[in-house]
Design an enzyme around this catalytic site. Structure first.
Site, PDB file in Angstrom:
ATOM      1  N   GLY A 239     -81.733 -21.589 -26.535  1.00  0.00           N
ATOM      2  CA  GLY A 239     -81.820 -20.477 -25.589  1.00  0.00           C
ATOM      3  C   GLY A 239     -80.664 -19.512 -25.601  1.00  0.00           C
ATOM      4  N   ASP A 263     -78.394 -25.284 -26.715  1.00  0.00           N
ATOM      5  CA  ASP A 263     -78.076 -24.564 -27.957  1.00  0.00           C
ATOM      6  C   ASP A 263     -76.900 -25.278 -28.614  1.00  0.00           C
ATOM      7  OD1 ASP A 263     -77.823 -22.509 -30.020  1.00  0.00           O
ATOM      8  OD2 ASP A 263     -78.950 -21.227 -28.642  1.00  0.00           O
ATOM      9  N   HIS A 303     -90.094 -18.068 -35.740  1.00  0.00           N
ATOM     10  CA  HIS A 303     -90.358 -17.114 -36.827  1.00  0.00           C
ATOM     11  C   HIS A 303     -89.240 -17.083 -37.864  1.00  0.00           C
ATOM     12  CE1 HIS A 303     -88.212 -13.220 -35.219  1.00  0.00           C
ATOM     13  NE2 HIS A 303     -87.514 -14.298 -34.952  1.00  0.00           N
TER      14      HIS A 303
END
Length: 400
Positions: A239, A263, A303
């Site tokens: 995040g 993170d 992605h």
């Protein structure tokens, strides 16, 4: 909005009616505006000779390259916002040849980025001012410097490497173009302080303009869930600096339950504590330590990775889930034939972004791609929560 078949005059009348409706609405509806632009583009396409239209690509290419060059020369910020400046004056200010400024500016005054107000004399337009005021300019520089330079060499890449889709983070057009096969995008750019700084700035500014809200209704979907005293409400995986959780908290201050931000340590240590949010160091390729959370949220991470990497991320989360837990993935969904276009307009972002991801091994995915991935991980796609007139979504998946 308007048909691309039938008489041109009828298509023009349909567009005119839509423009009048847009004006009556106060010209504030983004979906209407984008629809109008796309309708006008379709009309222009019908008027073009297909062979002549080939040369439009050269116009777009040279416009892009010249803009990037002028940004490097600091020309946009040198021209006064409300006054004009000659090529001679600009050349003296930025330390460039006067003839160079004239040549770079020619196409940009014709396409309307800058205005030519006299012989070799230029002034800003709203479009050139955007390169001073918009966050997007940092991302534009990154795309030109790291992506365009490599995608422009795809024919050579295909001849040398083969006609293959990219399935590797370390063997792809970017690694090949940097003579660094076997290294990832981040390993390559980290060797140059200028490149890694440009990347960090571009990512932080780009993240600030991409929507978090307006898709998944956290405030209603997570309201009243059970056991919030013992079960975390949201775990934001990867995040960053907590921008998503902060927006969710602000939008729905009455939400009950613990919010956890995960993170890498270097990321979490780079900013102070966030009120009401617990920091937790975590690598999302390792087992998820937080069990039975109501929502595991991952935004703009998938992605960047191949399908194999994304599967590994999901495989770390699934064992931690309770029967009613959900995984929420904030990503684009590339439209397929006949699939839903929010607002009935085509968002081109997902297409050029997929090309960028292709360069270094990632990808944007279709609904079919997501379903296949979820099923392989023991999950099912419950719903795609879409934003208006955009490819941005939140995909909700639960245990199958």
């Amino acid at each position: 909005m308007s048909s691309s078949s039938g008489p041109l005059s009828a298509q023009c009348e349909q567009i005119l009616a839509a423009i009048k409706q847009y004006e009556r609405s106060g010209q504030t509806d983004r979906t209407q505006r984008i629809g109008l632009v796309q309708s006008l583009n379709k009309l222009a396409l019908r008027l073009k000779d297909p062979r002549e239209a080939i040369f439009d690509h050269f116009t777009n290419f040279v416009e892009t390259c010249n803009l990037r060059a002028l940004l490097e020369l600091r020309v946009p910020e040198t021209i006064p916002r409300e006054q004009s400046m000659t090529a001679k004056e600009l050349a003296a200010k930025v330390g460039a040849d006067e003839a160079l400024i004239v040549r770079l500016m020619r196409i940009l005054t014709v396409t309307g980025i800058f205005e030519m107000v006299g012989p070799d004399e230029y002034a800003h337009t709203p479009f050139s001012l955007a390169y001073l005021e918009g966050h997007e300019v940092d991302f534009f520089k990154l795309m030109c410097d790291e992506i365009l330079v490599n995608t422009s060499r795809l024919p050579e890449y295909f001849r040398e490497v083969g006609r293959k889709d990219t399935m590797s983070m370390t063997s792809n057009p970017f690694a090949w173009g940097n003579n660094s096969d076997g290294k990832s995008f981040f390993e390559i750019i980290s060797q140059d302080p200028r490149r890694i700084k440009q990347f960090d700035i571009a990512m932080s500014t780009q993240d600030s303009v991409l929507p978090v809200l307006g898709m998944y209704p956290f405030g209603t979907e997570l309201a009243g869930v059970p056991d919030t005293e013992t079960r975390p409400l949201i775990v934001d995986i990867g995040g960053g600096r907590g921008q998503s959780l902060l927006q969710i908290k602000q939008q729905w201050p009455d939400l009950k339950g613990k919010l956890i931000l995960q993170d890498r340590p270097m990321v979490l240590n780079s900013f102070p504590a966030l009120p009401g949010i617990e920091k937790m160091p975590h690598d999302f390729f390792t087992p998820q330590p937080v069990k039975n959370a109501h929502a595991y949220y991952i935004r703009r991470c998938f992605h960047n990775w191949t399908d194999a990497h994304c599967m590994k991320i999901l495989e770390q989360i699934v064992p931690a889930m309770a029967s009613d837990s959900r995984i929420l993935i904030g990503e684009m969904v590339v439209p397929e034939y006949g699939s839903e276009r929010p607002g009935n307009v085509e968002d081109m972002t997902c297409y050029w972004m997929d090309q960028a991801m292709f360069t270094f091994g990632g990808r944007e995915r279709t609904e079919s791609d997501w379903k296949k991935m979820f099923e392989s991980a023991g999950l099912k796609l419950v719903k795609i929560w879409r934003s208006q007139a955009s490819s941005q979504t939140v995909l909700e998946a639960r245990l199958n």
